[in-house]
Design a protein around this motif. Structure first.
Motif, mmCIF file in Angstrom:
data_model
loop_
_atom_site.group_PDB
_atom_site.id
_atom_site.type_symbol
_atom_site.label_atom_id
_atom_site.label_comp_id
_atom_site.label_asym_id
_atom_site.label_seq_id
_atom_site.Cartn_x
_atom_site.Cartn_y
_atom_site.Cartn_z
ATOM 1 N N HIS A 1 1.531 14.430 -6.369
ATOM 2 C CA HIS A 1 0.562 15.378 -5.809
ATOM 3 C C HIS A 1 1.044 15.926 -4.466
ATOM 4 N N GLY A 2 2.301 15.724 -4.159
ATOM 5 C CA GLY A 2 2.857 16.246 -2.918
ATOM 6 C C GLY A 2 2.698 15.331 -1.721
ATOM 7 N N ILE A 3 2.303 14.081 -1.954
ATOM 8 C CA ILE A 3 2.116 13.140 -0.856
ATOM 9 C C ILE A 3 3.428 12.418 -0.574
ATOM 10 N N ARG A 4 3.906 12.558 0.637
ATOM 11 C CA ARG A 4 5.116 11.875 1.104
ATOM 12 C C ARG A 4 4.676 10.712 1.981
ATOM 13 N N ILE A 5 4.990 9.492 1.580
ATOM 14 C CA ILE A 5 4.582 8.331 2.366
ATOM 15 C C ILE A 5 5.791 7.442 2.634
ATOM 16 N N PHE A 6 5.817 6.878 3.814
ATOM 17 C CA PHE A 6 6.936 6.041 4.249
ATOM 18 C C PHE A 6 6.389 4.794 4.942
ATOM 19 N N GLY A 7 7.047 3.671 4.735
ATOM 20 C CA GLY A 7 6.857 2.509 5.590
ATOM 21 C C GLY A 7 8.004 2.498 6.579
ATOM 22 N N PHE A 8 7.696 2.365 7.859
ATOM 23 C CA PHE A 8 8.737 2.487 8.869
ATOM 24 C C PHE A 8 8.655 1.324 9.853
ATOM 25 N N ALA A 9 9.709 0.516 9.873
ATOM 26 C CA ALA A 9 9.800 -0.595 10.818
ATOM 27 C C ALA A 9 10.511 -0.108 12.075
ATOM 28 N N PRO A 10 9.829 -0.133 13.229
ATOM 29 C CA PRO A 10 10.397 0.457 14.448
ATOM 30 C C PRO A 10 11.363 -0.435 15.205
ATOM 31 N N GLY A 11 11.585 -1.657 14.707
ATOM 32 C CA GLY A 11 12.439 -2.574 15.442
ATOM 33 C C GLY A 11 11.673 -3.260 16.558
ATOM 34 N N VAL A 12 12.397 -3.924 17.433
ATOM 35 C CA VAL A 12 11.781 -4.662 18.535
ATOM 36 C C VAL A 12 11.774 -3.747 19.750
ATOM 37 N N VAL A 13 10.583 -3.279 20.106
ATOM 38 C CA VAL A 13 10.422 -2.194 21.082
ATOM 39 C C VAL A 13 9.697 -2.727 22.322
ATOM 40 N N ASP A 14 10.019 -2.180 23.448
ATOM 41 C CA ASP A 14 9.433 -2.605 24.722
ATOM 42 C C ASP A 14 8.014 -2.050 24.851
ATOM 43 N N THR A 15 7.040 -2.818 24.352
ATOM 44 C CA THR A 15 5.634 -2.418 24.373
ATOM 45 C C THR A 15 4.791 -3.577 24.895
ATOM 46 N N SER B 1 9.687 4.787 0.450
ATOM 47 C CA SER B 1 10.564 3.690 0.850
ATOM 48 C C SER B 1 10.045 2.959 2.079
ATOM 49 N N GLU B 2 10.502 1.697 2.209
ATOM 50 C CA GLU B 2 10.371 0.944 3.447
ATOM 51 C C GLU B 2 11.664 1.151 4.226
ATOM 52 N N LEU B 3 11.557 1.672 5.422
ATOM 53 C CA LEU B 3 12.719 2.051 6.209
ATOM 54 C C LEU B 3 12.749 1.261 7.511
ATOM 55 N N ASP B 4 13.952 1.127 8.074
ATOM 56 C CA ASP B 4 14.137 0.385 9.323
ATOM 57 C C ASP B 4 14.912 1.243 10.300
ATOM 58 N N LEU C 1 0.837 -1.199 0.000
ATOM 59 C CA LEU C 1 0.000 0.000 0.000
ATOM 60 C C LEU C 1 0.873 1.251 0.000
ATOM 61 N N THR C 2 1.940 1.237 0.783
ATOM 62 C CA THR C 2 2.872 2.368 0.805
ATOM 63 C C THR C 2 3.398 2.655 -0.593
ATOM 64 N N ARG C 3 3.815 1.615 -1.276
ATOM 65 C CA ARG C 3 4.356 1.794 -2.627
ATOM 66 C C ARG C 3 3.281 2.279 -3.595
ATOM 67 N N SER C 4 2.058 1.776 -3.426
ATOM 68 C CA SER C 4 0.966 2.176 -4.321
ATOM 69 C C SER C 4 0.618 3.647 -4.151
ATOM 70 N N VAL C 5 0.555 4.106 -2.901
ATOM 71 C CA VAL C 5 0.260 5.524 -2.660
ATOM 72 C C VAL C 5 1.353 6.398 -3.250
ATOM 73 N N HIS C 6 2.593 5.986 -3.075
ATOM 74 C CA HIS C 6 3.707 6.780 -3.621
ATOM 75 C C HIS C 6 3.611 6.864 -5.140
ATOM 76 N N MET C 7 3.284 5.745 -5.784
ATOM 77 C CA MET C 7 3.187 5.726 -7.245
ATOM 78 C C MET C 7 2.035 6.603 -7.726
ATOM 79 N N GLU C 8 0.902 6.539 -7.045
ATOM 80 C CA GLU C 8 -0.290 7.230 -7.529
ATOM 81 C C GLU C 8 -0.352 8.702 -7.118
ATOM 82 N N TYR C 9 0.231 9.043 -5.966
ATOM 83 C CA TYR C 9 0.045 10.393 -5.434
ATOM 84 C C TYR C 9 1.335 11.109 -5.047
ATOM 85 N N GLY C 10 2.469 10.492 -5.311
ATOM 86 C CA GLY C 10 3.723 11.177 -5.024
ATOM 87 C C GLY C 10 3.843 12.492 -5.780
#
Length: 247
Positions: free
Chosen positions: A168-182, A228-231, A157-166
């Motif tokens: 149009h000024g839409i900045r979208i990111f996939g962000f993997a937060p790592g293994v977090v104490d939650t 992008s998908e980021l880590d 979905l992240t990639r699709s939004v970027h392709m279709e609306y990038g």
């Protein structure tokens, strides 16, 4: 890093990474809204935030009407953070209804929030969306078939939004937060079903680290990474976002 003049919405912002992100965005100057599933969760979050000003809304991500009502106001920033890990279990040991509930929460509801946000963002000439991704989007884990499938879909979905609306000024990111104490990691440890559940709590990262990176992604400094998908463990990203290097 400043987000003064920007209005942000964090879904599932009442605890964990979501609550830390609410705090980080507010400290960067944004006007922040967040969702929680119940009034009790909302009140607990407000107590945790203390002097940090943020507006909470009782809204379940899967409640289409509630989310549509919430998005009658425009947001410059959407953080698709709300999500669930369960059902945890091998494929023959879980119910299809529970599997579908995970997909509805982690993928379909995130799509709906994205769609609602885009309608205003495109009209206003731009906006930022951060989808909370995971290593599970790219590598299967035993017992997590629903979570892995949902996060993989969210990455597309992240990639699709970027392709279709990038354009149009839409900045979208996939962000993997790592293994977090939650709380989610507590559920994972209790399951004992795969290597992630064996990680000692002492090895888990604090929630404020991914939250600071998310806030940085909402600034123009992150423009080259849009789509992008980021880590959070990437050393260049950590340096850019002002996070300490990993040991």
């Amino acid at each position: 890093m400043t987000l003064t003049g920007k209005t942000a919405l964090v879904t599932g912002g009442n605890r964990g990474i979501g609550l830390a992100t609410v705090r980080a965005l507010a400290q960067a100057g944004a006007t922040v809204h967040f969702t929680a599933r119940s009034a009790a969760n909302l009140a607990a979050a407000q107590r945790e935030l203390g002097p940090v000003i943020a507006t909470g809304h009782v809204a379940n991500m899967t409640d289409r009407l509630a989310m549509t009502t919430l998005f009658q106001q425009p947001f410059d920033i959407l953080i698709n953070n709300a999500g669930i890990i369960g059902p945890i279990g091998r494929i023959l040991d879980i119910q299809v209804e529970d599997w579908a509930r995970n997909i509805d929460t982690n993928l379909t509801a995130a799509f709906h929030a994205t769609q609602l946000a885009l309608r205003h963002m495109v009209q206003r000439g731009g906006g930022t969306i951060v989808n909370l991704s995971s290593g599970a989007a790219h590598r299967p884990q035993e017992g997590w078939s629903a979570y892995c499938a949902g996060k993989a879909g969210l990455a597309m979905l992240t990639r699709s939004v970027h392709m279709e609306y990038g354009d149009h000024g839409i900045r979208i990111f996939g962000f993997a937060p790592g293994v977090v104490d939650t709380d989610m990691q507590g559920t994972i440890r209790a399951s004992g079903i795969n290597p992630v559940s064996k990680l000692p709590r002492a090895s888990l990262a604090p929630a404020d680290e991914p939250a600071r990176a998310i806030a940085w992604l909402c600034t123009p400094a992150a423009d080259p990474l849009a789509g992008s998908e980021l880590d959070v463990r990437n050393p260049d990203l950590r340096a850019a976002a002002g996070l300490p290097p990993l040991a």
